[in-house]
Scaffold this motif. Structure first.
Motif, PDB file in Angstrom:
ATOM      1  N   LEU A 188      46.175  -4.145  10.747  1.00 57.01           N
ATOM      2  CA  LEU A 188      46.244  -4.146   8.983  1.00 57.01           C
ATOM      3  C   LEU A 188      47.306  -3.242   9.261  1.00 57.01           C
ATOM      4  O   LEU A 188      47.101  -2.421   9.484  1.00 57.01           O
ATOM      5  CB  LEU A 188      44.668  -3.288   9.831  1.00 57.01           C
ATOM      6  CG  LEU A 188      43.514  -3.696   9.702  1.00 57.01           C
ATOM      7  CD1 LEU A 188      42.587  -2.774  10.388  1.00 57.01           C
ATOM      8  CD2 LEU A 188      42.844  -4.414   8.230  1.00 57.01           C
ATOM      9  N   HIS A 189      47.605  -2.973   7.821  1.00 53.10           N
ATOM     10  CA  HIS A 189      48.347  -1.756   7.521  1.00 53.10           C
ATOM     11  C   HIS A 189      48.245  -0.800   8.295  1.00 53.10           C
ATOM     12  O   HIS A 189      46.744  -0.407   7.654  1.00 53.10           O
ATOM     13  CB  HIS A 189      48.273  -1.623   5.673  1.00 53.10           C
ATOM     14  CG  HIS A 189      49.228  -1.442   4.994  1.00 53.10           C
ATOM     15  ND1 HIS A 189      50.158   0.568   4.872  1.00 53.10           N
ATOM     16  CD2 HIS A 189      50.428  -1.586   4.303  1.00 53.10           C
ATOM     17  CE1 HIS A 189      50.696   0.369   4.264  1.00 53.10           C
ATOM     18  NE2 HIS A 189      51.184  -0.706   3.788  1.00 53.10           N
ATOM     19  N   SER A 190      49.361  -0.159   8.607  1.00 50.26           N
ATOM     20  CA  SER A 190      49.161   1.106   9.242  1.00 50.26           C
ATOM     21  C   SER A 190      48.680   2.009   8.149  1.00 50.26           C
ATOM     22  O   SER A 190      48.806   4.036   9.033  1.00 50.26           O
ATOM     23  CB  SER A 190      50.643   1.207  10.040  1.00 50.26           C
ATOM     24  OG  SER A 190      51.542   1.623   9.244  1.00 50.26           O
ATOM     25  N   GLY A 191      49.446   2.234   7.100  1.00 50.46           N
ATOM     26  CA  GLY A 191      49.519   3.585   5.911  1.00 50.46           C
ATOM     27  C   GLY A 191      47.875   3.535   5.465  1.00 50.46           C
ATOM     28  O   GLY A 191      46.838   4.608   5.220  1.00 50.46           O
ATOM     29  N   ALA A 215      59.871  -5.183  13.403  1.00 47.31           N
ATOM     30  CA  ALA A 215      59.014  -3.549  13.507  1.00 47.31           C
ATOM     31  C   ALA A 215      57.993  -3.759  12.102  1.00 47.31           C
ATOM     32  O   ALA A 215      58.818  -3.813  11.346  1.00 47.31           O
ATOM     33  CB  ALA A 215      58.949  -2.299  14.221  1.00 47.31           C
ATOM     34  N   SER A 216      57.377  -4.058  11.543  1.00 52.41           N
ATOM     35  CA  SER A 216      56.996  -3.391  10.478  1.00 52.41           C
ATOM     36  C   SER A 216      55.231  -2.514  10.348  1.00 52.41           C
ATOM     37  O   SER A 216      55.116  -2.252  11.574  1.00 52.41           O
ATOM     38  CB  SER A 216      56.112  -4.697   9.433  1.00 52.41           C
ATOM     39  OG  SER A 216      55.466  -5.508  10.602  1.00 52.41           O
ATOM     40  N   ASN A 217      55.369  -2.056   9.453  1.00 54.36           N
ATOM     41  CA  ASN A 217      53.858  -0.785   9.879  1.00 54.36           C
ATOM     42  C   ASN A 217      52.511  -1.194   9.683  1.00 54.36           C
ATOM     43  O   ASN A 217      52.019  -1.419   8.903  1.00 54.36           O
ATOM     44  CB  ASN A 217      54.170   0.053   8.586  1.00 54.36           C
ATOM     45  CG  ASN A 217      55.772   1.092   8.799  1.00 54.36           C
ATOM     46  OD1 ASN A 217      55.917   1.158   9.732  1.00 54.36           O
ATOM     47  ND2 ASN A 217      55.800   1.264   6.842  1.00 54.36           N
ATOM     48  N   ILE A 218      52.598  -1.706  10.888  1.00 55.29           N
ATOM     49  CA  ILE A 218      51.433  -2.645  11.388  1.00 55.29           C
ATOM     50  C   ILE A 218      50.521  -1.974  12.352  1.00 55.29           C
ATOM     51  O   ILE A 218      50.796  -1.134  12.790  1.00 55.29           O
ATOM     52  CB  ILE A 218      51.331  -4.061  11.754  1.00 55.29           C
ATOM     53  CG1 ILE A 218      52.272  -4.849  10.562  1.00 55.29           C
ATOM     54  CG2 ILE A 218      50.799  -4.557  12.450  1.00 55.29           C
ATOM     55  CD1 ILE A 218      50.940  -4.962   9.547  1.00 55.29           C
ATOM     56  N   ILE A 219      49.148  -1.991  12.290  1.00 53.59           N
ATOM     57  CA  ILE A 219      48.102  -1.961  13.026  1.00 53.59           C
ATOM     58  C   ILE A 219      47.534  -3.072  14.122  1.00 53.59           C
ATOM     59  O   ILE A 219      47.365  -4.205  13.241  1.00 53.59           O
ATOM     60  CB  ILE A 219      47.190  -1.062  12.825  1.00 53.59           C
ATOM     61  CG1 ILE A 219      47.675   0.358  12.500  1.00 53.59           C
ATOM     62  CG2 ILE A 219      46.259  -0.614  14.018  1.00 53.59           C
ATOM     63  CD1 ILE A 219      45.953   0.687  11.068  1.00 53.59           C
ATOM     64  N   PRO A 220      48.606  -3.446  15.129  1.00 54.61           N
ATOM     65  CA  PRO A 220      48.319  -4.804  15.795  1.00 54.61           C
ATOM     66  C   PRO A 220      46.610  -4.624  16.322  1.00 54.61           C
ATOM     67  O   PRO A 220      45.819  -3.946  16.265  1.00 54.61           O
ATOM     68  CB  PRO A 220      48.693  -4.290  17.602  1.00 54.61           C
ATOM     69  CG  PRO A 220      50.188  -2.657  16.848  1.00 54.61           C
ATOM     70  CD  PRO A 220      49.331  -2.295  15.795  1.00 54.61           C
TER      71      PRO A 220
END
Lengths: 507, 507
Positions: free
Chosen positions: A254-257, A353-358
């Motif tokens: 998911l998008h971490s923001g 790396a990307s702004n992701i929730i693994p």
């Protein structure tokens, strides 16, 4: 030499044993040129599993070496494609009630010739005047001198690991006899061709040839002398389990923001699970983790106290200030089970790396086992611990139904090939005899190691053959085993023959 | 519409505003065929950064669209290779003391045409009768009907994100004037060509053209209407820090058997460090982490209470039973800072795993910031926390000297491009006017979001231009923005023109 002998008898035995060792050493010195010439031919035969023709050439060469020395041989095979033959030699002693077994392996690790030093080729054995990175140079024409200099080396795959073991055993038998000593126990020799791929068929050979291969003690001739150069005996190895632990959060990353603070993070869940498995001293916190460990015997504790302390050297080399282990002795720590993270992964780090929730995170674990631990038992301790943290522990990827049903899901799987530890009590009379035999060949105290940290499937000797193994290493520790530029310091092989001859006197 | 007006005046204003919106909507209906034809030409111009020729063609097309409508224009450029032009339009109203700014961007995300549905090409706009995966079919010859069906879509890169914003702003100005209304505030339009690469030069444009670009409020026309279809206004975005945390153990990876229990494991150290940063409810435990958060105002709390609850839908879709956040409201959680693991890595997992004790382990972290947090402050909270755990925190790989000196070493670095949050108070009079203007165009309650979870560098409007931004999305939420098959439901664009025209009446 039974433990009940009075002191005087012990001293007398010791005196004769030393005299006998000296005789063998003298013969080795007389025969050194010829022995090395024979050994060079042996190391020249490629020995990597998969190269079936050469594997069989090795087996035939070993058989001939034994036959030349009057040892009865047979080559055992299995009806399994690619299985290497097991070469067996036997010496029957009329009236003997004891059988001593001797094991070594003739296969070697795979090679990448490009990685070897200039002028070296893994299966073109090369003599050098010294270790190449210490100023050694090639011996022109591989000409073997009549007297082999102390520092001379032989480069080639298998030169140290473990054709040296094979050769030392066979030569030891010949020279022991030549020195005038007759074996008092029956002798059985086996030479395996699959050790470097995990001895994958040794259990089949053992099962099919139980009677043939039963012995009172098996001497495993593999590995190196201690880093100090002292001779060492190893009485046990740890078992090993490789496992994979995976945890899950959302159905997709998911998008971490957009979801940060609300959507659970699989990497954080895994971190919390793993972190809680050890305290800040590096000791495992899983309940019962150390409970079934067989305590060290008095003899083992004494042996451990006498092992030279390598810790200060290691700490300097590894630039490590605070070791794990709650202040315990390095050797003591090798005698308890481990839980180790081999690696972990969740999404990406660095430029990827990307702004992701693994949504998933995975750890590779290995569990080393000691005597007392069982494979199932140790694995289940970890499993039950994860369950105690609220997780449902599956052995498969969660289905949608399972995801909707269980708040916390982990997958814990055990890789194939797990096996238990093996340990031979060092206070057994026959083990004591072996110690005394080795001690008779050297004025330095023999190092006795109850359990090394590493793992080998030696449990098979115990569970299938009902025989106990003891390991002895004869080669130089700096032999580059498993890597490029494998090499043998030849004086170690020659002294190894003396060592093995001494053990052959045990009964 | 000032807040101090009596109720009667408010109702009167509201009535006129609704009547005005209806007039514009009628005009849009009359002009819909022509508007869509013009929009098709716009979407046909490729708009990916790096394709400099087409980026400039977009800028020129926008300039022409404005000029045709009597808006004074200029194209700003920077003496930086590859920087996209900023297209500016201005309407000066004699005597006006207020300036309303309108922002949209004309660049689009990179495309991989192979990923697009059969028959689609990112820069060959295609009309369809409905969403393609809901049974829509291509409109033959892209023939624009006189009356555009409610479900008709336009496929193409930039069709939704964000050429729709550009077009809605420009068309809104024309139709507002055509409806007989004159703007009461000065209007400034800017159209950016680098939003999808992080608005990397917007600060340069702002700095160089401060006076030109100053406004009382900037309307950011980007994004979608709420998933319910309701119109929504966004008053804030979170800031963002990307950081990398690396921990070290031994100088090199070690054999897990030979050193297990004694050699510290970098993966375990990292797991323990990360694990301790959050409690089991997912709240950050780092001291002071939430301390400088600017509390929500009464208006913001009320607005949050009225945002439709998407949590049950999300939980079903994501198959997630227990969210993080200690039971707090989803929207509330978007209004506090985050600490998130984007990924972590140490050695290997799966088939590449080996019996190794990792010497290093790395985590990628992102920290979302809210109003009150500073970039340096939030980063330093994490740094000080790691220090409080006994670590020496470096900003570089440890040297041998440092390894020998410090028992626990971590490296913590902040990536380029971190920026703070931005939030416009929704109870500002001009913000209230905007809310009322949008509300005049719809009978559904307008959704007001104090802060979305995601991040945009909107702080620049505040820090450089001393102007406050408010964001409005006009397109359908299922527009596949940033991905293949980007599409616009055309009725949303047409209604977006009505929305933007209403905002242009604010003064």
């Amino acid at each position: 030499m039974k433990r009940s002998l009075p002191l005087f008898a012990l001293l007398l035995c010791s005196f004769f044993a030393q005299a006998q060792a000296d005789k063998v050493r003298q013969l080795v010195q007389q025969r050194q040129q010829q022995l090395l010439q024979e050994y060079l031919q042996f190391v020249a035969i490629p020995n990597v599993m998969g190269d079936s023709i050469n594997i069989h050439r090795n087996a035939a060469f070993i058989q001939q070496m034994m036959e030349r020395r009057g040892i009865a041989t047979q080559i055992l095979t299995l009806p399994i494609k690619g299985a290497s033959p097991l070469v067996v030699g036997q010496v029957k002693v009329p009236g003997a009630t004891t059988t001593m077994g001797f094991y070594a392996h003739y296969d070697g690790q795979p090679v990448n010739p490009a990685q070897w030093a200039k002028g070296l080729s893994p299966f073109t054995p090369q003599l050098t005047t010294d270790r190449l990175d210490r100023g050694g140079s090639f011996v022109p024409g591989n000409a073997v001198p009549a007297v082999i200099p102390e520092k001379m080396r032989l480069y080639g795959r298998g030169s140290a690991d473990d054709k040296a073991g094979v050769f030392a055993i066979i030569a030891a038998y010949e020279l022991m006899k030549q020195s005038g000593q007759q074996p008092k126990a029956n002798l059985t020799f086996i030479f395996e061709g699959e050790e470097e791929v995990g001895s994958i068929h040794l259990d089949d050979y053992f099962t099919q040839h139980k009677a043939l291969l039963k012995a009172d003690l098996w001497m495993i001739c593999d590995g190196a002398r201690h880093v100090t150069g002292r001779k060492q005996l190893v009485f046990g190895v740890r078992g090993d389990i490789n496992a994979e632990l995976k945890v899950y959060a959302s159905a997709r990353p998911l998008h971490s923001g957009n979801y940060g603070n609300w959507a659970p993070n699989a990497a954080m869940r895994l971190a919390q699970l793993l972190a809680s498995m050890k305290d800040d001293k590096g000791m495992v916190t899983i309940p019962g983790f150390y409970d079934d460990v067989q305590p060290l015997s008095k003899a083992e504790k004494e042996a451990i106290a006498q092992i030279p302390d390598v810790v200060p050297t290691l700490q300097t080399e590894l630039m490590m200030i605070h070791p794990d282990g709650d202040g315990r002795n390095f050797q003591e720590l090798l005698n308890i089970p481990t839980l180790n993270i081999n690696g972990f992964a969740a999404m990406n780090v660095g430029s990827m790396a990307s702004n992701i929730i693994p949504a998933e995170a995975t750890a590779a674990l290995d569990l080393r086992l000691v005597k007392g631990n069982t494979v199932e038992g140790q694995f289940n301790k970890v499993k039950r611990y994860i369950e105690s943290k609220g997780y449902t522990v599956l052995d498969h990827e969660p289905t949608a139904e399972e995801r909707k049903k269980y708040p916390l899901i982990a997958k814990l799987t055990m890789n194939d090939g797990a096996y238990p530890a093996q340990k031979t009590p060092m206070d057994l009379p026959i083990a004591q005899q072996v110690i005394a035999a080795i001690q008779s060949t050297t004025t330095d105290a023999v190092i006795k190691i109850p359990t090394v940290g590493g793992s080998l499937p030696l449990y098979m000797f115990e569970t299938i053959l009902q025989s106990l193994p003891v390991s002895i290493g004869i080669v130089n520790y700096d032999n580059n085993q498993h890597a490029e530029n494998e090499n043998l310091q030849i004086s170690f092989l020659l002294e190894g023959i003396v060592t093995m001859a001494a053990v052959m006197g045990v009964h």
